[in-house]
Design a protein around this motif. Structure first.
Motif, mmCIF file in Angstrom:
data_model
loop_
_atom_site.group_PDB
_atom_site.id
_atom_site.type_symbol
_atom_site.label_atom_id
_atom_site.label_comp_id
_atom_site.label_asym_id
_atom_site.label_seq_id
_atom_site.Cartn_x
_atom_site.Cartn_y
_atom_site.Cartn_z
ATOM 1 N N GLU A 159 37.816 16.857 9.039
ATOM 2 C CA GLU A 159 37.120 15.946 9.945
ATOM 3 C C GLU A 159 36.464 16.771 11.053
ATOM 4 O O GLU A 159 37.160 17.427 11.846
ATOM 5 C CB GLU A 159 38.092 14.935 10.547
ATOM 6 N N ALA A 160 35.131 16.748 11.070
ATOM 7 C CA ALA A 160 34.396 17.561 12.038
ATOM 8 C C ALA A 160 34.424 16.888 13.406
ATOM 9 O O ALA A 160 34.037 15.734 13.546
ATOM 10 C CB ALA A 160 32.961 17.757 11.568
ATOM 11 N N MET A 161 34.879 17.637 14.399
ATOM 12 C CA MET A 161 34.902 17.121 15.765
ATOM 13 C C MET A 161 33.647 17.530 16.529
ATOM 14 O O MET A 161 33.229 16.851 17.475
ATOM 15 C CB MET A 161 36.149 17.635 16.495
ATOM 16 N N ALA A 162 33.069 18.650 16.124
ATOM 17 C CA ALA A 162 31.855 19.138 16.796
ATOM 18 C C ALA A 162 31.213 20.195 15.920
ATOM 19 O O ALA A 162 31.843 20.719 14.987
ATOM 20 C CB ALA A 162 32.181 19.698 18.172
ATOM 21 N N ALA A 163 29.967 20.488 16.212
ATOM 22 C CA ALA A 163 29.252 21.583 15.559
ATOM 23 C C ALA A 163 28.901 22.612 16.630
ATOM 24 O O ALA A 163 28.405 22.261 17.702
ATOM 25 C CB ALA A 163 28.004 21.070 14.858
ATOM 26 N N GLN A 164 29.152 23.848 16.335
ATOM 27 C CA GLN A 164 28.948 24.912 17.329
ATOM 28 C C GLN A 164 28.090 26.015 16.725
ATOM 29 O O GLN A 164 28.317 26.441 15.596
ATOM 30 C CB GLN A 164 30.302 25.467 17.769
ATOM 31 N N GLU A 165 27.132 26.468 17.510
ATOM 32 C CA GLU A 165 26.264 27.557 17.053
ATOM 33 C C GLU A 165 27.075 28.838 16.918
ATOM 34 O O GLU A 165 27.949 29.132 17.732
ATOM 35 C CB GLU A 165 25.111 27.762 18.027
#
Length: 203
Positions: A159-165
């Motif tokens: 479950e993705a909580m955020a996307a980070q570069e």
């Protein structure tokens, strides 16, 4: 002239012909006897009644077999439900027994932490021991952790909580595991909470 000859002279010709025909029919071979007709009808009636009684007996036997089969299926269903309930109860009892041992270890760790001789090293050692006990309990029930750091993101298990570069990780891979997931065999108990890597924005 005799008396019979007088009678013949007195009777009309048509009446004499009718009497003659009736006498011939009675004496002629193959003529239908009313008594025989009644006997044949009675035999046919008896045969039909016997066939009807036999059909009723077969129908009753089939119905009884159906009732017995239905009762047996119901008994099997109840036994299966009872077996499943017992198996579930036994599994819960085993799991509870394993968790009680972990609880005992936690309680001893809390008491040790409150003692005068408590040190950080001893508390860490006790916590590690308790954690190992808990992991062993989970392994006995085929409960495995899901720690997908560095793996490609799987929406079924993660479950993705955020996307980070990120310039180091490939896009759409798990950059950080915030919370481990768990599964029991092929059954997912809890998805892993993760942060997913994405390509850096163009400067």
């Amino acid at each position: 002239m005799t008396e019979n000859e007088d009678d013949r002279k007195k009777k009309p010709e048509g009446e004499e012909a009718a009497e003659s025909s009736a006498a011939d029919a009675t004496e002629r071979p193959g003529a239908i006897d009313p008594a025989e007709t009644d006997e044949t009808a009675e035999n046919e009636s008896d045969s039909l009644q016997a066939a009807l009684d036999e059909a009723k007996a077969r129908a009753e036997e089939n119905w009884n077999q159906f009732l017995r089969a239905r009762a047996e299926m119901e008994n099997q269903r109840r036994r299966a439900e009872k077996d499943v309930a017992q198996a579930r109860q036994q599994a819960l009892e085993k799991l509870a027994g394993e968790l009680l041992a972990v609880k005992d270890s936690l309680e001893m760790g809390v008491q040790a932490a409150r003692g005068e001789e408590a040190t950080v090293e001893k508390l860490a050692e006790g916590s590690e021991l308790t954690l190992r006990m808990f992991d062993q309990a989970l392994e006995k029930f085929s409960i495995e952790p899901i720690n997908p750091e560095g793996e490609r993101f799987d929406p079924v298990k993660h479950e993705a909580m955020a996307a980070q570069e990120s310039t180091d990780a490939e896009p759409n891979t798990v950059l950080t595991v915030v919370q481990k997931g768990y599964r029991m065999g092929d059954r997912l108990l809890r998805p892993a909470m993760v942060i997913v890597a994405k390509a850096p924005a163009d400067s």
